[in-house]
Write an enzyme that holds these catalytic residues in place. Structure first.
Site, PDB file in Angstrom:
ATOM      1  N   HIS A  71      -7.442   3.108   3.683  1.00  0.00           N
ATOM      2  CA  HIS A  71      -7.276   3.835   4.781  1.00  0.00           C
ATOM      3  C   HIS A  71      -8.502   4.045   5.349  1.00  0.00           C
ATOM      4  O   HIS A  71      -8.607   4.305   6.697  1.00  0.00           O
ATOM      5  CB  HIS A  71      -6.475   5.340   4.491  1.00  0.00           C
ATOM      6  N   CYS A  98      -4.203  -1.708  -1.608  1.00  0.00           N
ATOM      7  CA  CYS A  98      -4.494  -0.237  -2.095  1.00  0.00           C
ATOM      8  C   CYS A  98      -5.377  -0.410  -3.430  1.00  0.00           C
ATOM      9  O   CYS A  98      -5.273  -1.069  -4.166  1.00  0.00           O
ATOM     10  CB  CYS A  98      -3.084   0.345  -2.410  1.00  0.00           C
ATOM     11  N   ASP A 115       0.842  -1.052  -0.044  1.00  0.00           N
ATOM     12  CA  ASP A 115      -0.085   0.150   0.174  1.00  0.00           C
ATOM     13  C   ASP A 115       0.882   1.265   0.047  1.00  0.00           C
ATOM     14  O   ASP A 115       2.160   1.112   0.219  1.00  0.00           O
ATOM     15  CB  ASP A 115      -0.942  -0.041   1.310  1.00  0.00           C
ATOM     16  N   SER A 116       0.313   2.275  -0.345  1.00  0.00           N
ATOM     17  CA  SER A 116       0.943   3.757   0.046  1.00  0.00           C
ATOM     18  C   SER A 116       1.632   3.924   1.512  1.00  0.00           C
ATOM     19  O   SER A 116       2.292   4.835   1.432  1.00  0.00           O
ATOM     20  CB  SER A 116       0.238   5.048  -0.857  1.00  0.00           C
ATOM     21  N   CYS A 150     -11.064   2.831  -0.342  1.00  0.00           N
ATOM     22  CA  CYS A 150      -9.597   3.128   0.035  1.00  0.00           C
ATOM     23  C   CYS A 150      -9.365   2.429   1.221  1.00  0.00           C
ATOM     24  O   CYS A 150     -10.064   2.629   2.305  1.00  0.00           O
ATOM     25  CB  CYS A 150      -9.464   4.781   0.223  1.00  0.00           C
ATOM     26  N   GLU A 206      -3.320   9.012   8.130  1.00  0.00           N
ATOM     27  CA  GLU A 206      -1.736   9.122   8.333  1.00  0.00           C
ATOM     28  C   GLU A 206      -1.277   9.930   9.151  1.00  0.00           C
ATOM     29  O   GLU A 206      -0.083   9.650   9.701  1.00  0.00           O
ATOM     30  CB  GLU A 206      -1.098   9.428   6.833  1.00  0.00           C
TER      31      GLU A 206
HETATM   32  N1  DGL Z   1      -4.796   3.391   0.609  1.00  0.00           N
HETATM   33  C1  DGL Z   1      -4.942   3.586  -0.698  1.00  0.00           C
HETATM   34  C2  DGL Z   1      -6.179   3.416  -1.385  1.00  0.00           C
HETATM   35  O1  DGL Z   1      -6.635   2.187  -0.930  1.00  0.00           O
HETATM   36  C3  DGL Z   1      -4.279   4.868  -1.159  1.00  0.00           C
HETATM   37  C4  DGL Z   1      -4.170   6.158  -0.420  1.00  0.00           C
HETATM   38  C5  DGL Z   1      -3.320   7.144  -1.070  1.00  0.00           C
HETATM   39  O2  DGL Z   1      -2.111   6.869  -1.102  1.00  0.00           O
HETATM   40  O3  DGL Z   1      -3.756   8.094  -1.474  1.00  0.00           O
HETATM   41  O4  DGL Z   1      -6.472   3.722  -2.324  1.00  0.00           O
END
Ligand code: DGL
Length: 270
Positions: free
Chosen positions: A186, A73, A10-11, A184, A152
């Protein structure tokens, strides 16, 4: 091969929502995770760059001898999965189709909402995947770019987060969606605030958690399940930034003590 780890990318810390599910559903599996925190968010980046960075994470994980790769992600799934998957000899799982399937199953009034990063929103990956399966479903899709920075920075349960969630999701109050895809990885950290604001009549779909159910199915299908039920799965975490914030969020979210992520540089990976 059954003893090899499963790789997750993931990012940033969002992928940990998927890892948490993997620890719950597949406790005997070894896990290697990488978060590209030095270069997040991926959401606003051009697709070519997301592909380049995702290749670098993929190559890093391949060196860890993984038996399966999970794109934990949505942005990487939407923009890089179809490019990378054909080049790999191990199974690769993304989060968008599992989330799609769960939402189609969950909706009763045939109106599904989707929230995601800008990249996933622009790709229309969810809308297309839903309509490929059932064109009669109504989909209301929206980007929620303010959510990732809140998570984050470990502010996902603060009054500020409540305010941002309410402002961002207000347009959904004017619709009759009964199902909302958290598009997402997150966003599950904001789940209590999202559920609170939208009310219990809206079912939230955690695409990452759904993806782990598919991982479980695919491990069996490819005879890759670690069936040694005395084995306690190991967990290794890597991040491309200073690990302090990662460790703080990960320890809290995963309920692990002594979690230490290792900082790595993957920008030279090809
Ligand atoms: N967690 C990621 C997703 O599911 C990306 C979040 C990001 O870096 O913008 O899209």
């Amino acid at each position: 091969m059954v003893n090899q780890p499963i790789g997750f990318l993931d990012s940033g810390v969002g992928g940990l929502t998927v890892v948490k599910e993997a620890m719950r559903q597949l406790p005997h599996e070894d896990i290697v995770f990488i978060g590209d925190q030095a270069r997040l968010p991926y959401g606003p980046r051009p697709a070519e760059q997301v592909q380049e960075f995702t290749w670098q994470m993929t190559n890093f994980l391949l060196q860890k001898n993984i038996k399966m790769l999970v794109f934990a992600c949505n942005t990487a799934t939407a923009e890089a999965l179809s490019v990378i998957k054909p080049h790999l000899s191990i199974p690769v799982v993304g989060v968008i189709l599992p989330g799609t399937r769960a939402a189609i199953k969950a909706t009763h009034n045939n109106h599904i909402g989707v929230i995601s990063t800008e990249g996933t929103y622009k790709s229309q990956a969810y809308v297309q995947a839903i309509h490929e399966r059932n064109p009669d479903l109504e989909v209301t899709s929206m980007a929620a770019p303010k959510f990732v920075p809140l998570v984050e920075s470990n502010q996902f349960d603060t009054p500020l987060a409540k305010k941002v969630v309410e402002e961002t999701l207000a347009p959904f109050k004017k619709t009759n969606i009964d199902t909302l895809i958290l598009g997402c990885t997150h966003y599950p950290l904001l789940r209590p605030l999202i559920q609170d604001f939208l009310g219990d009549s809206v079912e939230l779909i955690d695409s990452g958690a759904e993806a782990v159910s598919e991982v479980s199915v695919l491990l069996d299908y490819f005879d890759l399940t670690n069936a040694n039920n005395t084995h306690q799965g190991s967990r290794k975490f890597y991040t491309t930034a200073a690990p302090e914030m990662f460790d703080l969020i990960a320890t809290q979210w995963l309920g692990l003590t002594d979690l230490r992520a290792q900082e790595v540089n993957i920008s030279e990976e090809k």
